[in-house]
Design an enzyme around this catalytic site. Structure first.
Site, short mmCIF file in Angstrom:
data_model
loop_
_atom_site.label_atom_id
_atom_site.label_comp_id
_atom_site.label_asym_id
_atom_site.label_seq_id
_atom_site.Cartn_x
_atom_site.Cartn_y
_atom_site.Cartn_z
N GLU A 40 -6.16 -10.69 -0.98
CA GLU A 40 -6.93 -10.43 0.26
C GLU A 40 -8.42 -10.34 -0.05
O GLU A 40 -9.11 -9.41 0.35
CB GLU A 40 -6.47 -9.11 0.92
N GLU A 43 0.79 -1.25 0.00
CA GLU A 43 0.00 0.00 0.00
C GLU A 43 0.82 1.29 0.00
O GLU A 43 0.47 2.24 0.69
CB GLU A 43 -0.95 0.00 1.21
C1 XIL Z 1 -5.99 -6.08 8.58
C2 XIL Z 1 -6.29 -7.23 9.53
O1 XIL Z 1 -7.20 -8.10 8.90
C3 XIL Z 1 -6.83 -6.72 10.83
O2 XIL Z 1 -6.97 -7.78 11.78
C4 XIL Z 1 -5.93 -5.63 11.41
O3 XIL Z 1 -6.51 -5.09 12.56
C5 XIL Z 1 -5.68 -4.54 10.39
O4 XIL Z 1 -5.16 -5.13 9.19
N1 XIL Z 1 -4.87 -4.51 3.86
C6 XIL Z 1 -3.84 -5.32 4.29
C7 XIL Z 1 -4.03 -6.17 5.48
O5 XIL Z 1 -2.81 -5.40 3.61
O6 XIL Z 1 -2.85 -6.35 6.19
C8 XIL Z 1 -5.10 -5.63 6.40
O7 XIL Z 1 -5.32 -6.58 7.44
C9 XIL Z 1 -6.36 -5.34 5.62
C10 XIL Z 1 -6.11 -4.31 4.55
#
Ligand code: XIL
Length: 359
Positions: free
Chosen positions: A264, A153
């Site tokens: 994701e 990101e």
């Molecule tokens: C999220 C997790 O799922 C949560 O448990 C945590 O509190 C915050 O992060 N993009 C990403 C992930 O790359 O690492 C994130 O994961 C969600 C958004």
């Protein structure tokens, strides 16, 4: 005589359908396409969720355990416990592992960007810290983690006043400029030359951000930076992306010779919102039949695009196992239940599941 059937592991029993043959899971339906993974915490791999995990998935991503804050809470001190447990579980069950992640502006430990006086460290110090971190973590799991999200990101959501700027204004960028990105990939590659290295981001199907990400990727590829591919996070909703926007993104990125993984995936039943807030009085979070149908339609559309890109999409991971628990229950709206996955709150396949596997 020993009754072997009595000592079968629950996970194995759970995978048996009425005919006595193991029932297929997502990983089996998609075996000719890509591994199908899921993001997990230690809780998931030590409790009842293991049945569903082993039945459906053949790849794991630690949801939080390998992020810099949790795994490297103090300079020089690492907390391997949870990350090791997930890697050991995956290895014991023959599942692939994607490492997530090595460099991000969120979930960072408090010491990372500061010196003893509380001032920002210099670029040299920060790059050295990044190098130490990446070298230590990648090296520990060398040969077991096949792919890493190296940088997560880093690209800005919106075009800033300076249209040449691609990156978000994070402490990484403020202290190091653009350079930390290439460096992160170089450090990871030096630590494990066999590992596949990914740049990972969200909203990759929105035309403006897609273009900024493309410019970053092109710079990296042109400069000979050891990047294998790009992770499309896939935090989507029943409203987006359109199949054409998704195709445009995969075409653009893979046109650079990069592999593409969906890293994701979840499909929220609410429109995307950026700002965090609490649930408003009277605002419903019921999972209506209409939402279930819209979600099944959206899952069907995006998976049909994924299958079109056989060979270019080399992995797909869901972000959490079932609607029993999803990070979207609290994000971006605190206290609003979401239902973004293929299994319901009881772990049963939803309408969307059948749309995904019936092809
Ligand atoms: C999220 C997790 O799922 C949560 O448990 C945590 O509190 C915050 O992060 N993009 C990403 C992930 O790359 O690492 C994130 O994961 C969600 C958004």
């Amino acid at each position: 005589m020993q009754r072997h059937s009595l000592i079968l592991a629950p996970a194995f029993l759970g995978a048996l359908c009425l005919t006595g043959r193991p029932s297929p899971g997502l990983k089996d339906y998609y075996k000719d396409y890509f591994p199908v993974g899921v993001a997990v915490s230690v809780r998931n791999i030590t409790g009842p969720d293991t049945t569903l995990i082993l039945q459906q998935f053949n790849s794991l991503t630690p949801e939080n355990a390998m992020k810099m804050g949790p795994i490297h809470p103090e300079e020089g001190r690492y907390n391997w416990k949870d990350a090791d447990a997930i890697v050991d579980f995956a290895t014991a069950h023959g599942l692939r592992i994607r490492g997530h992640n090595l460099c991000w502006h969120e979930q960072t430990p408090s010491w990372l960007f500061k010196d003893a006086q509380g001032n920002d460290v210099s670029k040299e110090v920060l790059l050295q810290r990044l190098k130490d971190h990446i070298t230590t973590v990648v090296n520990r799991y060398k040969g077991r983690i096949y792919a890493w999200d190296v940088v997560n990101e880093a690209v800005a959501d919106n075009a800033g006043p300076d249209s040449t700027r691609i990156l978000r204004n994070s402490p990484w960028y403020r202290i190091c400029g653009d350079e930390f990105i290439a460096k992160a990939f170089e450090y990871a590659h030096a630590a494990d030359p066999q590992a596949q290295l990914f740049y990972n981001d969200y909203n990759t199907e929105r035309p403006e951000k897609r273009q900024r990400i493309y410019r970053l990727l092109k710079q990296l590829v042109d400069a000979g930076v050891p990047i294998t591919g790009v992770g499309i996070q896939g935090h989507w909703s029943i409203f987006e992306p359109s199949p054409d926007d998704l195709r445009a993104t995969i075409d653009l990125f893979s046109g650079l010779g990069l592999k593409v993984q969906i890293t994701e995936l979840d499909i929220s039943v609410y429109p995307w919102e950026k700002e965090r807030r609490v649930l408003r009085p009277g605002e419903s979070d019921a999972y209506t039949p209409r939402l279930q149908q819209q979600q099944a339609d959206q899952y069907k559309k995006v998976f049909s695009v994924f299958r079109e890109y056989k060979g270019r999409i080399t992995g797909l991971t869901f972000w959490n196992i079932s609607d029993k628990h999803t990070w979207l229950d609290d994000y971006p709206v605190r206290g609003r239940k979401n239902y973004p996955l293929l299994f319901d709150t009881a772990g049963q396949p939803k309408k969307a599941y059948w749309e995904v596997v019936n092809f």
